[in-house]
Structures are given as structure tokens and as C-alpha cells.
Design an enzyme around this catalytic site. Structure first.
Site, mmCIF file in Angstrom:
data_model
loop_
_atom_site.group_PDB
_atom_site.id
_atom_site.type_symbol
_atom_site.label_atom_id
_atom_site.label_comp_id
_atom_site.label_asym_id
_atom_site.label_seq_id
_atom_site.Cartn_x
_atom_site.Cartn_y
_atom_site.Cartn_z
ATOM 1 N N ARG A 61 -11.548 16.796 1.356
ATOM 2 C CA ARG A 61 -10.275 17.040 2.065
ATOM 3 C C ARG A 61 -10.352 18.262 2.973
ATOM 4 O O ARG A 61 -9.498 18.463 3.830
ATOM 5 C CB ARG A 61 -9.145 17.231 1.058
ATOM 6 N N LYS A 105 -0.147 5.593 1.678
ATOM 7 C CA LYS A 105 0.179 6.188 0.378
ATOM 8 C C LYS A 105 0.496 7.676 0.497
ATOM 9 O O LYS A 105 1.481 8.156 -0.060
ATOM 10 C CB LYS A 105 -0.958 5.978 -0.624
ATOM 11 N N PRO A 122 5.200 5.196 -3.168
ATOM 12 C CA PRO A 122 3.765 5.338 -2.903
ATOM 13 C C PRO A 122 2.997 4.411 -3.855
ATOM 14 O O PRO A 122 3.243 4.422 -5.065
ATOM 15 C CB PRO A 122 3.480 6.814 -3.225
ATOM 16 N N ASP A 124 -0.643 2.952 -5.375
ATOM 17 C CA ASP A 124 -2.093 2.984 -5.558
ATOM 18 C C ASP A 124 -2.458 1.916 -6.575
ATOM 19 O O ASP A 124 -1.620 1.086 -6.942
ATOM 20 C CB ASP A 124 -2.567 4.377 -5.984
#
Length: 214
Positions: A61, A105, A122, A124
Site C-alpha cells: 500500500r 470495496k 462493502p 469481500d
């Protein structure tokens, strides 16, 4: 470089890695004893180098964070982010996915937890598995189509609080919450027993009063 142990005021439930990350990036705010640390500003994040963030434990990230911060500043900074609260949920998602590395997401997480979009879900693989218990999903895998399908299901079932309903169901799946679930079950049983005992006592007292009047 400072570690989380240097900042005992931070919540002990936050993983040590996150404590270290936040402690190194946040600025100190002098209040009454003890002092606290604010979250890093957009400008501070924009100044960070990828190597600095990797050293702090952001992993892959690290390359996205400075880029996204610079993009946010270009779009209008804090004022732009705040303005998203007044827009419809679908528009908010479209605005956020303009940012580098931000997909549906992540955009929905930001919308739900930071921008007051309580109907946003969201999704997943964990949420996909939860949804599979209640509906027949058109695809055996999570893709754009099933993402929309699951989101619509949650909204149809839970309305404008679908996002928070999703969060409760998601948390219930985590092993760290299993013991808490048992505690809640015990509290629920105790609560029902107290109500039953209270009702029984009230009926007994009412019966005695009737007999005394006779």
C-alpha cells in the site's frame, strides 16, 4: 524511530503495527495531561515517500498512499471529501474510485465508515459467503455483477442501515468475536430469566392483594 510502547495513551486493542504507524505519522496535540496525537493530515501523507511508508509496515500500500493524498489535494482536499457526504451513495462511489488503487470495496468502506452512507455495503469474500446462506447468487465467485447483486439484497433486507447490518454479520464471523457471542448469549438468558422472575413476582403480589380484599 519510535514504537507503540512510547505512546501508552493509544488504545491497547489496536494492533502494535498500527500503533507504530500512527505514532510515527501523527503530530502531537498538547491538551490537558496526557497529551494525544492527531491523525496525519492529507498534506503530511502527500509528503511521505514510498520507502518511508514501507519502513513503517504499509507493505504494497506504500506506493498508493502518497499518490492518493496528492489526488485528494488536487480534487479540493478536505472540502472535497466533506462535500461527498451530501451526494447519493452511487455518486460517492464513482468519485472515490477515481483515486489510484481504490476499487468498489475500498470506496464503499470509506463511504460507510467516513461519509455517513449507512446504506452502502462493502463486499469481500467473507460477506459473499454470508450472503450465500440467504440467497442464491448468480455466480459462484465474487465479481462486479455479484457485488451489485449482494448489495441490493442487503438494502432490500435491511433498508437504509444495510451497511451496519453487514458490519454486525461480518464481525460475528470473526473468531475473535466468538467468546463475546457466548457472553451475549448468557446475558440474553439472564435477562429473560429476570423478566420472567419479575412477571412471576408481580402475579404473586396481585393474587395476594385480591385475597386480602376478600
Amino acid at each position: 524511530s519510535k514504537t507503540s510502547s512510547d505512546f501508552p495513551e493509544l488504545n491497547s486493542n489496536i494492533p502494535d503495527q498500527m500503533k507504530t504507524v500512527l505514532s510515527n505519522l501523527r503530530s502531537k496535540v498538547e491538551l490537558e495531561n496526557p497529551s494525544y496525537r492527531s491523525f496525519p493530515s492529507i498534506e503530511r501523507l502527500a509528503e511521505c515517500s514510498e520507502s518511508e511508508l514501507r519502513e513503517l509496515g504499509f507493505g504494497y500500500r506504500a506506493k498508493y498512499i502518497p499518490k492518493v493524498a496528492k489526488q485528494v489535494i488536487k480534487f479540493g482536499g478536505q472540502e472535497w471529501l466533506t462535500s461527498l457526504r451530501t451526494k447519493p451513495s452511487d455518486d460517492v462511489r464513482q468519485e472515490l474510485i477515481q483515486l489510484t488503487g481504490v476499487g468498489n470495496k475500498v470506496a464503499d468502506c470509506v463511504a460507510l465508515f467516513s461519509l455517513d452512507k449507512l446504506d452502502v455495503v462493502p463486499i469481500d469474500t467473507h460477506v459473499w459467503k454470508i450472503a450465500n446462506r440467504f440467497i442464491s447468487i448468480s455466480s459462484p465467485s465474487l465479481n462486479k455483477s455479484t457485488y451489485r447483486e449482494i448489495g441490493k439484497y442487503f438494502v432490500s433486507r435491511f433498508g437504509q442501515l444495510a451497511g451496519w447490518a453487514h458490519s454486525v454479520l461480518f464481525a460475528a464471523e470473526l473468531s475473535s468475536f466468538k467468546d463475546k457471542e457466548n457472553v451475549l448469549d448468557k446475558l440474553s438468558v439472564q435477562s429473560r430469566k429476570r423478566k420472567k422472575d419479575t412477571k412471576s413476582s408481580a402475579l404473586t403480589l396481585r393474587s395476594r392483594n385480591k385475597k386480602s380484599r376478600k
